[in-house]
Motif scaffolding. Sequence first.
Motif, short mmCIF file in Angstrom:
data_model
loop_
_atom_site.label_atom_id
_atom_site.label_comp_id
_atom_site.label_asym_id
_atom_site.label_seq_id
_atom_site.Cartn_x
_atom_site.Cartn_y
_atom_site.Cartn_z
N LYS A 1 0.78 -1.18 0.01
CA LYS A 1 -0.06 0.00 -0.08
C LYS A 1 0.82 1.44 -0.09
O LYS A 1 0.24 2.27 0.19
CB LYS A 1 -0.98 0.11 1.14
N GLY A 2 2.19 1.02 -0.30
CA GLY A 2 2.96 2.14 -0.27
C GLY A 2 3.54 2.58 1.02
O GLY A 2 4.07 3.86 1.08
N ARG A 3 3.30 1.80 2.14
CA ARG A 3 3.68 2.12 3.34
C ARG A 3 4.83 1.02 3.82
O ARG A 3 4.74 -0.01 3.39
CB ARG A 3 2.48 2.06 4.31
N VAL A 4 5.96 1.42 4.36
CA VAL A 4 6.97 0.80 4.94
C VAL A 4 6.46 0.10 6.36
O VAL A 4 5.97 0.63 7.33
CB VAL A 4 8.09 1.65 5.33
N PRO A 5 6.41 -1.22 6.38
CA PRO A 5 5.70 -1.92 7.55
C PRO A 5 6.78 -1.94 8.65
O PRO A 5 8.03 -1.91 8.56
CB PRO A 5 5.69 -3.32 6.92
N VAL A 6 6.13 -2.19 9.74
CA VAL A 6 6.70 -1.94 10.80
C VAL A 6 6.07 -3.18 11.82
O VAL A 6 4.92 -3.41 11.90
CB VAL A 6 6.74 -0.76 11.85
N GLU A 7 6.84 -3.91 12.60
CA GLU A 7 6.39 -5.13 13.32
C GLU A 7 6.87 -4.95 14.88
O GLU A 7 7.97 -4.43 15.00
CB GLU A 7 6.97 -6.36 12.79
N LEU A 8 6.07 -5.33 15.64
CA LEU A 8 6.20 -5.01 17.27
C LEU A 8 5.96 -6.13 18.07
O LEU A 8 5.14 -6.90 17.68
CB LEU A 8 5.11 -3.91 17.65
#
Length: 383
Positions: A232-239
């Motif tokens: 979706k054009g966003r940089v993923p982040v995982e937590l």
Amino acid sequence: MKPQTLLPFVLLLASCGKPPQESAGGQMPPAPVTLAPVEQTALVEWEEFTGRVEPVETVELRPRVSGYITEVHFQSGALVKEGDILFTIDQRPFITKLRVATAEVQRAEASALAAKREYDRVSSLLAAKAIAPEQAEMRESMFRQGEAALESAKATQHSAEIEMEHTEVKAPISGRISRAITTQGNYVTAGTTLLTTIVTVDPVYVYTDIDENSLLRLQALQRDKKLYTNGKGRVPVELQLSNETEFKHKGHIESFDNRLDSSTGSMILRAEFSNTDGSLTPGLFARVRLPMTAEYPALLIDEKSILTDQANKFVLGVDENNISVYKPVVIGPSINGKRIIRSGLSAGDKIIINGQARLPQPGMPVTPIEAPTAPPAKATASN
């Protein structure tokens, strides 16, 4: 015969026999070893940072009018909606003030109406020369003053209505409310006394400090249009929270700060996470990981096959004559018990992953045994 006399004969017989491990030619048989191919899979390397969970919005609720609290309408820690009544301040003085202001509006309306009627007759009276021009000007002035007095009275009434409305302290946002810091019966001062606090629950922000080198790597990937995104054009982040074993919370980078902190050499990154289940409580510390490479074909080998020679890392391969071969390698981060290889091997190369007792030395003959095929690794790696 005494045992002391038999001992030399026993030793002599033992020295004449062949060692059971040796072959007919007096040499050790080739050591059986397990071979496994170098795997190649597409993955993204992630890097971990420490983050803290914060609400998107925080409100310190203070009264807009002064007075005594007569009622508290919520339970501590409850979820409230925007517009819910939380506190009631004694309304009686404000009701009285509003009644006075309303009466003043009615008086001003009557005065303004009378002045208007007088002013409306000015034209006909001047035409009949029944009044002097000075009197006509006086009537116009009285009319204008009456209109101004009416507007002033209406403004005072509106102010009294606002103060009356503010005797009911309402939630300005939806979220989770704290305890009532100021309780029933206490006097509160407008704009000063803290009543309670409210924080939004879903979504939440997670703030983390990334070092200068990591920031430059992300910027380089962005310039080269190789930055890994979630589609979706966003940089993923995982937590991952402190009581969790996996990075199961998924979010995306929301923004960066506008400058690097020269005292720490880091920049604040803000990520946004959905929090529909409420598990991400504001104030929690967590592990956050970011994709620090583009997706690329990586080479993976078993951790057990990597050996150390002074300061160098190497693995053992097997040549066409089944002789073990020394192969220096440059390693990367680990992933599910396997290690990324930066250089020194190619996809499909077969290396020794274990021997019968221990890995053989380079140049030794071996008997290769193919290892069973392992399932593919997950396409992510953490430094």
